[in-house]
Design an enzyme around this catalytic site. Sequence first.
Site, PDB file in Angstrom:
ATOM      1  CG  LEU A  19      -2.162  -0.888   1.132  1.00  0.00           C
ATOM      2  CD1 LEU A  19      -2.961  -0.831   2.435  1.00  0.00           C
ATOM      3  CD2 LEU A  19      -3.038  -0.480  -0.044  1.00  0.00           C
ATOM      4  CG  PHE A  76      -0.614   2.894   5.819  1.00  0.00           C
ATOM      5  CD1 PHE A  76      -1.058   4.149   6.222  1.00  0.00           C
ATOM      6  CD2 PHE A  76      -1.482   2.095   5.090  1.00  0.00           C
ATOM      7  CE1 PHE A  76      -2.346   4.593   5.904  1.00  0.00           C
ATOM      8  CE2 PHE A  76      -2.761   2.522   4.767  1.00  0.00           C
ATOM      9  CZ  PHE A  76      -3.196   3.777   5.169  1.00  0.00           C
ATOM     10  CE1 TYR A 141      -1.397  -6.806  10.709  1.00  0.00           C
ATOM     11  CE2 TYR A 141      -3.403  -8.039  10.193  1.00  0.00           C
ATOM     12  CZ  TYR A 141      -2.576  -6.943   9.985  1.00  0.00           C
ATOM     13  OH  TYR A 141      -2.927  -5.987   9.062  1.00  0.00           O
ATOM     14  CE  LYS A 145      -2.194  -3.426  11.612  1.00  0.00           C
ATOM     15  NZ  LYS A 145      -1.481  -2.229  11.126  1.00  0.00           N
ATOM     16  CB  SER A 171      -6.448  -2.121   0.378  1.00  0.00           C
ATOM     17  OG  SER A 171      -6.521  -1.057  -0.541  1.00  0.00           O
TER      18      SER A 171
END
Length: 270
Positions: A19, A76, A141, A145, A171
Amino acid sequence: MTTTSPFNRLLLTGAAGGLGKVLRERLRPYANVLRLSDIADMAPPIDDREEVVPCDLSDKQAVHQLVEGVDAILHFGGVSVERPFEEILGANICGVFHIYEAARRHGVKRVIFASSNHVIGFYKQDETLDAHSPRRPDSYYGLSKSYGEDMASFYFDRYGIETVSIRIGSSFPEPQNRRMMSTWLSFDDMTQLLERALYTPNVGHTVVYGMSDNKSIWWDNRFAAHLGYAPQDTSEVFREKVEAQPMPAEDDPARIYQGGAFVAAGPFGD
Ligand code: NAI
Ligand code: 15L
């Protein structure tokens, strides 16, 4: 009243990632200078509107220096898939703390946090969630977050630093499987969402699900309506191609859980 006049300097972490490489180009209209950072190699600056600053997010002092002089942060960077806890700890858990602490010390007032659908990955695919649904992380993971979202809440309540946490679905250029027919977020819609997240006033800590205008969805963005995000793309245009793939078995997590295969990763190190 919102404005889209450019920030003086934006910081993008994770700039060498999938990304990050896309956003490097797409964020240019929003900043006079884009500071790009990653632990991995990045292409050199293309002009004087880019700064390339290598940094390990697990290094508190390095992150402190990285954040100096920026007006907002798009965070990010970090481990983006399930890995042993020790790998997640430095990059994601310490990393997000270092980002917020540096933001506080340098007076940065807004962070966009690349959260993930894996904070709610243990819900089944026939359930509909909103931003207030209790989290059900599906992995170390996903837990990292979830912790990042809590860090965002704390830094808003304690220090007034605003965050938009985007629970990104999937995405990629195209949805890669049946699950992603629900979770897909196009790069154009991602860009619109980042614009809204950067410029909408008074976001406090807003949690928004990052998905395109897909036909079959699991997430309700009513608590993020103030962002005015209006996705323009849909996974429907890829349906025929995706459904040409074999149907996963009935007991395959990819068919049952919102987080798909992440729910079955690990254990590590036995
Ligand atoms: P990616 O793995 O391609 O990029 C992440 C970048 O973070 C990599 O370039 C990596 O070198 C860097 N990084 C890892 N550890 C680091 C450290 N200790 N210090 C500095 N940089 C470090 O992942 P992608 O797909 O580009 O995702 C970007 C962000 O969006 C990630 O935070 C990911 O968790 C999140 N996200 C992405 C989704 C997607 O569909 N692409 C879905 C949900 C969340
Ligand atoms: C994520 O959080 C990952 O970073 C990305 O690589 C995909 O696995 C995505 O979720 C997904 O759930 O499709």
